[in-house]
Design a protein around this motif. Structure first.
Motif, PDB file in Angstrom:
ATOM      1  N   LYS A 125      -6.338  -0.905   2.620  1.00 26.64           N
ATOM      2  CA  LYS A 125      -5.727  -2.088   3.237  1.00 26.64           C
ATOM      3  C   LYS A 125      -6.586  -3.327   3.009  1.00 26.64           C
ATOM      4  N   ILE A 126      -7.885  -3.175   3.134  1.00 24.69           N
ATOM      5  CA  ILE A 126      -8.791  -4.309   2.974  1.00 24.69           C
ATOM      6  C   ILE A 126      -8.757  -4.822   1.540  1.00 24.69           C
ATOM      7  N   LEU A 127      -8.739  -3.933   0.569  1.00 33.50           N
ATOM      8  CA  LEU A 127      -8.665  -4.372  -0.831  1.00 33.50           C
ATOM      9  C   LEU A 127      -7.305  -4.982  -1.136  1.00 33.50           C
ATOM     10  N   ARG A 128      -6.251  -4.479  -0.512  1.00 31.06           N
ATOM     11  CA  ARG A 128      -4.933  -5.106  -0.672  1.00 31.06           C
ATOM     12  C   ARG A 128      -4.970  -6.533  -0.126  1.00 31.06           C
ATOM     13  N   TYR A 129      -5.601  -6.725   1.023  1.00 26.92           N
ATOM     14  CA  TYR A 129      -5.743  -8.074   1.574  1.00 26.92           C
ATOM     15  C   TYR A 129      -6.511  -8.975   0.613  1.00 26.92           C
TER      16      TYR A 129
ATOM     17  N   LEU B  64       0.846  -1.171   0.000  1.00 24.64           N
ATOM     18  CA  LEU B  64       0.000   0.000   0.000  1.00 24.64           C
ATOM     19  C   LEU B  64       0.888   1.230   0.000  1.00 24.64           C
ATOM     20  N   ASN B  65       0.713   2.083  -0.995  1.00 21.35           N
ATOM     21  CA  ASN B  65       1.508   3.292  -1.138  1.00 21.35           C
ATOM     22  C   ASN B  65       0.627   4.483  -0.812  1.00 21.35           C
TER      23      ASN B  65
ATOM     24  N   LEU C 224      -6.197  -5.044 -10.001  1.00 22.14           N
ATOM     25  CA  LEU C 224      -5.385  -3.988  -9.407  1.00 22.14           C
ATOM     26  C   LEU C 224      -5.770  -2.633  -9.996  1.00 22.14           C
ATOM     27  N   ALA C 225      -6.000  -2.587 -11.301  1.00 25.19           N
ATOM     28  CA  ALA C 225      -6.406  -1.341 -11.960  1.00 25.19           C
ATOM     29  C   ALA C 225      -7.763  -0.874 -11.453  1.00 25.19           C
ATOM     30  N   SER C 226      -8.718  -1.801 -11.309  1.00 23.14           N
ATOM     31  CA  SER C 226     -10.054  -1.406 -10.833  1.00 23.14           C
ATOM     32  C   SER C 226     -10.004  -0.940  -9.384  1.00 23.14           C
ATOM     33  N   VAL C 227      -9.218  -1.610  -8.553  1.00 21.76           N
ATOM     34  CA  VAL C 227      -9.091  -1.201  -7.149  1.00 21.76           C
ATOM     35  C   VAL C 227      -8.476   0.187  -7.053  1.00 21.76           C
ATOM     36  N   ASN C 228      -7.430   0.453  -7.827  1.00 18.72           N
ATOM     37  CA  ASN C 228      -6.792   1.773  -7.772  1.00 18.72           C
ATOM     38  C   ASN C 228      -7.695   2.873  -8.326  1.00 18.72           C
ATOM     39  N   ALA C 229      -8.486   2.546  -9.337  1.00 18.78           N
ATOM     40  CA  ALA C 229      -9.452   3.532  -9.847  1.00 18.78           C
ATOM     41  C   ALA C 229     -10.489   3.838  -8.765  1.00 18.78           C
ATOM     42  N   TRP C 230     -10.940   2.804  -8.051  1.00 20.92           N
ATOM     43  CA  TRP C 230     -11.902   3.007  -6.968  1.00 20.92           C
ATOM     44  C   TRP C 230     -11.300   3.840  -5.841  1.00 20.92           C
ATOM     45  N   LEU C 231     -10.052   3.544  -5.477  1.00 17.95           N
ATOM     46  CA  LEU C 231      -9.406   4.309  -4.407  1.00 17.95           C
ATOM     47  C   LEU C 231      -9.271   5.781  -4.789  1.00 17.95           C
TER      48      LEU C 231
ATOM     49  N   ASP D 136      -2.071  12.209   0.553  1.00 20.20           N
ATOM     50  CA  ASP D 136      -2.815  11.287   1.424  1.00 20.20           C
ATOM     51  C   ASP D 136      -3.690  10.323   0.648  1.00 20.20           C
ATOM     52  N   ALA D 137      -3.685  10.414  -0.682  1.00 22.00           N
ATOM     53  CA  ALA D 137      -4.379   9.404  -1.473  1.00 22.00           C
ATOM     54  C   ALA D 137      -3.601   8.089  -1.346  1.00 22.00           C
ATOM     55  N   CYS D 138      -4.270   6.976  -1.636  1.00 23.50           N
ATOM     56  CA  CYS D 138      -3.641   5.659  -1.518  1.00 23.50           C
ATOM     57  C   CYS D 138      -3.720   4.939  -2.856  1.00 23.50           C
ATOM     58  N   GLU D 139      -2.738   4.112  -3.082  1.00 26.13           N
ATOM     59  CA  GLU D 139      -2.776   3.211  -4.231  1.00 26.13           C
ATOM     60  C   GLU D 139      -2.074   1.924  -3.840  1.00 26.13           C
ATOM     61  N   ILE D 140      -2.480   0.848  -4.482  1.00 24.67           N
ATOM     62  CA  ILE D 140      -1.869  -0.448  -4.227  1.00 24.67           C
ATOM     63  C   ILE D 140      -0.956  -0.750  -5.403  1.00 24.67           C
ATOM     64  N   ARG D 141       0.233  -1.183  -5.082  1.00 27.72           N
ATOM     65  CA  ARG D 141       1.206  -1.515  -6.123  1.00 27.72           C
ATOM     66  C   ARG D 141       1.698  -2.941  -5.951  1.00 27.72           C
ATOM     67  N   PHE D 142       2.097  -3.513  -7.058  1.00 28.99           N
ATOM     68  CA  PHE D 142       2.750  -4.824  -7.028  1.00 28.99           C
ATOM     69  C   PHE D 142       4.166  -4.610  -6.521  1.00 28.99           C
TER      70      PHE D 142
END
Length: 176
Positions: free
Chosen positions: A67-71, A4-5, A41-48, A10-16
């Motif tokens: 964090k929950i979507l990363r899990y 989680l980046n 991963l793309a859909s989750v980051n667009a949602w975030l 303060d925005a968040c994004e999930i990265r590989f």
């Protein structure tokens, strides 16, 4: 596998998590997982991004939801099996059956630091001994369900993975 980046805004994004490795240095199984989960991963980051832009949510809530979507992505990366059928779960958050959702929620109910129990559940579809004692509080369970419900509501209403194409998801799997 994912991290989680938190951006300076303060925005968040999930990265590989490539861990400074070149693509050729990444084991084939990890590479396949990255490719398989790329659209999720793309859909989750667009949602975030949409969630962060929506002023109703505090930055703390956005971070917890991230964090929950990363899990959830980490769960999918393990190629989990369904608790009821012991069949492999699909390869996308967008194609989970009600039984797959129950499996995901059982996995999420185990604290993140209990990696061995989580891995055993994903691999075998068997709840660990003492699951009820291990499980997180109902409030944490509800927070995780709320995050996933909000994600699926947004996917159904707004997400387009390519120009003009909508996701083939008609109902939120977290409703009912």
């Amino acid at each position: 596998m994912f991290f989680l980046n938190r951006l300076s805004s303060d925005a968040c994004e999930i990265r590989f998590h490539f861990a400074g490795r070149e693509l050729e240095e990444i084991p084939p199984l990890e590479r396949r997982t990255y490719i398989r989960l790329g659209s999720d991963l793309a859909s989750v980051n667009a949602w975030l991004s949409a969630l962060f832009a929506n002023t109703r949510y505090s930055t703390g809530t956005v971070y917890e939801y991230a964090k929950i979507l990363r899990y959830a992505l980490e769960w999918l990366a393990q190629a989990p099996v369904n608790l009821s059928t012991k069949e492999p779960v699909g390869h996308s958050l967008l194609h989970l059956s009600p039984g797959d959702i129950r499996s995901l929620m059982a996995w999420l109910d185990i604290p993140a630091h209990r990696q061995a129990e989580r891995a055993q559940l994903a691999r075998s579809g068997m709840l660990p001994v003492g699951f009820r004692q291990l499980a997180l509080s109902p409030a944490t369970h509800n927070l995780r369900a709320s995050a996933l419900t909000a994600y699926y509501d947004w996917i159904i209403r707004e997400y387009r993975y390519s120009e003009g194409a909508r996701v083939e998801l008609n109902t939120n799997p977290f409703k009912d």
